[in-house]
Design a protein around this motif. Structure first.
Motif, PDB file in Angstrom:
ATOM      1  N   SER A  12      16.963  29.120  31.681  1.00 44.57           N
ATOM      2  CA  SER A  12      16.834  27.771  31.161  1.00 44.57           C
ATOM      3  C   SER A  12      15.746  27.047  31.955  1.00 44.57           C
ATOM      4  O   SER A  12      15.612  27.247  33.163  1.00 44.57           O
ATOM      5  CB  SER A  12      18.176  27.050  31.299  1.00 44.57           C
ATOM      6  OG  SER A  12      18.124  25.800  30.671  1.00 44.57           O
ATOM      7  N   PHE A  13      14.963  26.208  31.274  1.00 48.31           N
ATOM      8  CA  PHE A  13      13.830  25.508  31.887  1.00 48.31           C
ATOM      9  C   PHE A  13      13.858  24.040  31.505  1.00 48.31           C
ATOM     10  O   PHE A  13      14.486  23.646  30.536  1.00 48.31           O
ATOM     11  CB  PHE A  13      12.513  26.140  31.412  1.00 48.31           C
ATOM     12  CG  PHE A  13      12.453  27.623  31.642  1.00 48.31           C
ATOM     13  CD1 PHE A  13      12.055  28.133  32.869  1.00 48.31           C
ATOM     14  CD2 PHE A  13      12.821  28.515  30.645  1.00 48.31           C
ATOM     15  CE1 PHE A  13      12.025  29.498  33.090  1.00 48.31           C
ATOM     16  CE2 PHE A  13      12.794  29.875  30.858  1.00 48.31           C
ATOM     17  CZ  PHE A  13      12.388  30.372  32.081  1.00 48.31           C
ATOM     18  N   GLU A  14      13.129  23.232  32.273  1.00 53.23           N
ATOM     19  CA  GLU A  14      13.083  21.795  32.010  1.00 53.23           C
ATOM     20  C   GLU A  14      12.131  21.434  30.887  1.00 53.23           C
ATOM     21  O   GLU A  14      12.231  20.339  30.333  1.00 53.23           O
ATOM     22  CB  GLU A  14      12.676  21.052  33.281  1.00 53.23           C
ATOM     23  CG  GLU A  14      13.714  21.131  34.371  1.00 53.23           C
ATOM     24  CD  GLU A  14      13.268  20.431  35.644  1.00 53.23           C
ATOM     25  OE1 GLU A  14      12.163  19.848  35.659  1.00 53.23           O
ATOM     26  OE2 GLU A  14      14.026  20.467  36.607  1.00 53.23           O
ATOM     27  N   SER A  15      11.197  22.322  30.540  1.00 54.76           N
ATOM     28  CA  SER A  15      10.228  22.018  29.497  1.00 54.76           C
ATOM     29  C   SER A  15       9.670  23.313  28.902  1.00 54.76           C
ATOM     30  O   SER A  15       9.840  24.395  29.456  1.00 54.76           O
ATOM     31  CB  SER A  15       9.071  21.194  30.079  1.00 54.76           C
ATOM     32  OG  SER A  15       8.319  21.991  30.982  1.00 54.76           O
ATOM     33  N   ALA A  19       8.717  26.891  30.835  1.00 53.10           N
ATOM     34  CA  ALA A  19       9.154  28.180  30.302  1.00 53.10           C
ATOM     35  C   ALA A  19       7.948  29.104  30.132  1.00 53.10           C
ATOM     36  O   ALA A  19       7.976  30.263  30.535  1.00 53.10           O
ATOM     37  CB  ALA A  19       9.874  27.991  28.969  1.00 53.10           C
ATOM     38  N   TRP A  20       6.855  28.569  29.563  1.00 52.79           N
ATOM     39  CA  TRP A  20       5.638  29.359  29.364  1.00 52.79           C
ATOM     40  C   TRP A  20       5.088  29.838  30.704  1.00 52.79           C
ATOM     41  O   TRP A  20       4.738  30.998  30.863  1.00 52.79           O
ATOM     42  CB  TRP A  20       4.607  28.536  28.608  1.00 52.79           C
ATOM     43  CG  TRP A  20       3.234  29.142  28.567  1.00 52.79           C
ATOM     44  CD1 TRP A  20       2.117  28.647  29.167  1.00 52.79           C
ATOM     45  CD2 TRP A  20       2.839  30.346  27.926  1.00 52.79           C
ATOM     46  NE1 TRP A  20       1.049  29.464  28.932  1.00 52.79           N
ATOM     47  CE2 TRP A  20       1.467  30.530  28.167  1.00 52.79           C
ATOM     48  CE3 TRP A  20       3.506  31.299  27.178  1.00 52.79           C
ATOM     49  CZ2 TRP A  20       0.748  31.614  27.688  1.00 52.79           C
ATOM     50  CZ3 TRP A  20       2.789  32.379  26.690  1.00 52.79           C
ATOM     51  CH2 TRP A  20       1.432  32.525  26.945  1.00 52.79           C
ATOM     52  N   ALA A  21       5.031  28.943  31.676  1.00 52.17           N
ATOM     53  CA  ALA A  21       4.489  29.297  32.992  1.00 52.17           C
ATOM     54  C   ALA A  21       5.325  30.390  33.655  1.00 52.17           C
ATOM     55  O   ALA A  21       4.788  31.309  34.277  1.00 52.17           O
ATOM     56  CB  ALA A  21       4.434  28.062  33.886  1.00 52.17           C
ATOM     57  N   SER A  22       6.619  30.320  33.503  1.00 47.99           N
ATOM     58  CA  SER A  22       7.498  31.293  34.144  1.00 47.99           C
ATOM     59  C   SER A  22       7.529  32.640  33.421  1.00 47.99           C
ATOM     60  O   SER A  22       7.570  33.685  34.058  1.00 47.99           O
ATOM     61  CB  SER A  22       8.911  30.723  34.221  1.00 47.99           C
ATOM     62  OG  SER A  22       9.787  31.652  34.792  1.00 47.99           O
ATOM     63  N   LEU A  23       7.505  32.609  32.086  1.00 45.54           N
ATOM     64  CA  LEU A  23       7.701  33.834  31.316  1.00 45.54           C
ATOM     65  C   LEU A  23       6.411  34.562  30.938  1.00 45.54           C
ATOM     66  O   LEU A  23       6.445  35.737  30.611  1.00 45.54           O
ATOM     67  CB  LEU A  23       8.486  33.527  30.040  1.00 45.54           C
ATOM     68  CG  LEU A  23       9.885  32.966  30.258  1.00 45.54           C
ATOM     69  CD1 LEU A  23      10.508  32.559  28.933  1.00 45.54           C
ATOM     70  CD2 LEU A  23      10.764  33.970  30.980  1.00 45.54           C
ATOM     71  N   SER A  24       5.289  33.893  30.980  1.00 46.27           N
ATOM     72  CA  SER A  24       4.053  34.516  30.496  1.00 46.27           C
ATOM     73  C   SER A  24       3.351  35.381  31.527  1.00 46.27           C
ATOM     74  O   SER A  24       2.550  36.241  31.172  1.00 46.27           O
ATOM     75  CB  SER A  24       3.091  33.444  29.985  1.00 46.27           C
ATOM     76  OG  SER A  24       2.746  32.566  31.043  1.00 46.27           O
ATOM     77  N   ARG A  51      16.196  20.437  28.087  1.00 45.45           N
ATOM     78  CA  ARG A  51      16.318  21.823  28.537  1.00 45.45           C
ATOM     79  C   ARG A  51      15.762  22.739  27.457  1.00 45.45           C
ATOM     80  O   ARG A  51      15.932  22.489  26.270  1.00 45.45           O
ATOM     81  CB  ARG A  51      17.790  22.152  28.795  1.00 45.45           C
ATOM     82  CG  ARG A  51      17.993  23.542  29.349  1.00 45.45           C
ATOM     83  CD  ARG A  51      19.464  23.831  29.677  1.00 45.45           C
ATOM     84  NE  ARG A  51      20.243  23.886  28.445  1.00 45.45           N
ATOM     85  CZ  ARG A  51      21.391  23.248  28.259  1.00 45.45           C
ATOM     86  NH1 ARG A  51      21.910  22.517  29.217  1.00 45.45           N
ATOM     87  NH2 ARG A  51      22.032  23.345  27.127  1.00 45.45           N
ATOM     88  N   VAL A  52      15.096  23.776  27.896  1.00 46.81           N
ATOM     89  CA  VAL A  52      14.556  24.796  27.003  1.00 46.81           C
ATOM     90  C   VAL A  52      15.086  26.137  27.498  1.00 46.81           C
ATOM     91  O   VAL A  52      14.992  26.435  28.686  1.00 46.81           O
ATOM     92  CB  VAL A  52      13.000  24.805  27.033  1.00 46.81           C
ATOM     93  CG1 VAL A  52      12.464  25.927  26.180  1.00 46.81           C
ATOM     94  CG2 VAL A  52      12.458  23.463  26.577  1.00 46.81           C
ATOM     95  N   SER A  53      15.636  26.917  26.596  1.00 50.03           N
ATOM     96  CA  SER A  53      16.170  28.227  26.973  1.00 50.03           C
ATOM     97  C   SER A  53      15.470  29.320  26.186  1.00 50.03           C
ATOM     98  O   SER A  53      15.174  29.147  25.012  1.00 50.03           O
ATOM     99  CB  SER A  53      17.674  28.299  26.697  1.00 50.03           C
ATOM    100  OG  SER A  53      18.355  27.341  27.467  1.00 50.03           O
ATOM    101  N   ALA A  54      15.216  30.406  26.852  1.00 58.41           N
ATOM    102  CA  ALA A  54      14.596  31.555  26.202  1.00 58.41           C
ATOM    103  C   ALA A  54      15.681  32.542  25.800  1.00 58.41           C
ATOM    104  O   ALA A  54      16.568  32.844  26.594  1.00 58.41           O
ATOM    105  CB  ALA A  54      13.610  32.210  27.165  1.00 58.41           C
ATOM    106  N   ARG A  55      15.615  32.994  24.557  1.00 60.66           N
ATOM    107  CA  ARG A  55      16.573  33.979  24.056  1.00 60.66           C
ATOM    108  C   ARG A  55      15.831  35.070  23.298  1.00 60.66           C
ATOM    109  O   ARG A  55      14.786  34.832  22.720  1.00 60.66           O
ATOM    110  CB  ARG A  55      17.568  33.335  23.101  1.00 60.66           C
ATOM    111  CG  ARG A  55      18.510  32.375  23.756  1.00 60.66           C
ATOM    112  CD  ARG A  55      19.558  31.956  22.781  1.00 60.66           C
ATOM    113  NE  ARG A  55      19.030  30.892  21.931  1.00 60.66           N
ATOM    114  CZ  ARG A  55      19.688  30.336  20.939  1.00 60.66           C
ATOM    115  NH1 ARG A  55      20.891  30.745  20.645  1.00 60.66           N
ATOM    116  NH2 ARG A  55      19.155  29.390  20.222  1.00 60.66           N
TER     117      ARG A  55
END
Length: 140
Positions: A12-15, A19-24, A51-55
């Motif tokens: 889960s991310f704040e934006s 999320a892009w910065a962490s997952l890319s 909150r933004v979550s990656a699934r």
């Protein structure tokens, strides 16, 4: 204003940007990534997520080989089993218009002899032929 979320989400991310910065990873260094980064920044600005979550979503298309079967009951009477809708075929709804396809398929059921089943009871009869043909055209 919660963006994509879910209890089953792994991260889960704040934006969207976070999320892009962490997952890319290394993908952020490409020219295309700069464009995506600005898209995620704009999403953050417009939506202001909490909150933004990656699934991960797995999707599959399915269809049954036989959708119509003539059955003879123990008392000798004849009946039909007809698969319609998701029992016959489908795909996850976010991939296309499954419901519209089902409406289109079932329109062919109007050709069945709903008021006169005498001929439909005969061996070799195919009262649902139009429905079966429509189904196969759509699933080929």
């Amino acid at each position: 204003k919660e963006a994509v979320s879910g209890a089953e989400a792994a991260q889960s991310f704040e934006s969207f940007s976070n999320a892009w910065a962490s997952l890319s990873g290394d993908a952020r260094k490409s020219a295309k990534a700069a464009g995506l980064s600005s898209v995620f920044s704009e999403l953050d600005r417009q939506l202001r997520p909490i909150r933004v979550s990656a699934r991960l979503s797995a999707a599959a298309y399915w269809h049954s080989q036989d959708i119509v079967r003539r059955v003879q009951r123990p008392d000798g009477s004849v009946g039909w089993i007809v698969l319609v809708g998701d029992a016959a075929c489908g795909k996850p709804f976010y991939l296309g218009s499954t419901l519209n396809g089902h409406f289109h398929d079932t329109y062919a059921l109007k050709a069945a002899p709903w008021t006169s089943w005498t001929s439909a009871k005969q061996e070799g009869a195919s009262p649902f032929r139009q429905y079966v043909e429509m189904y196969w055209r759509r699933t080929e």
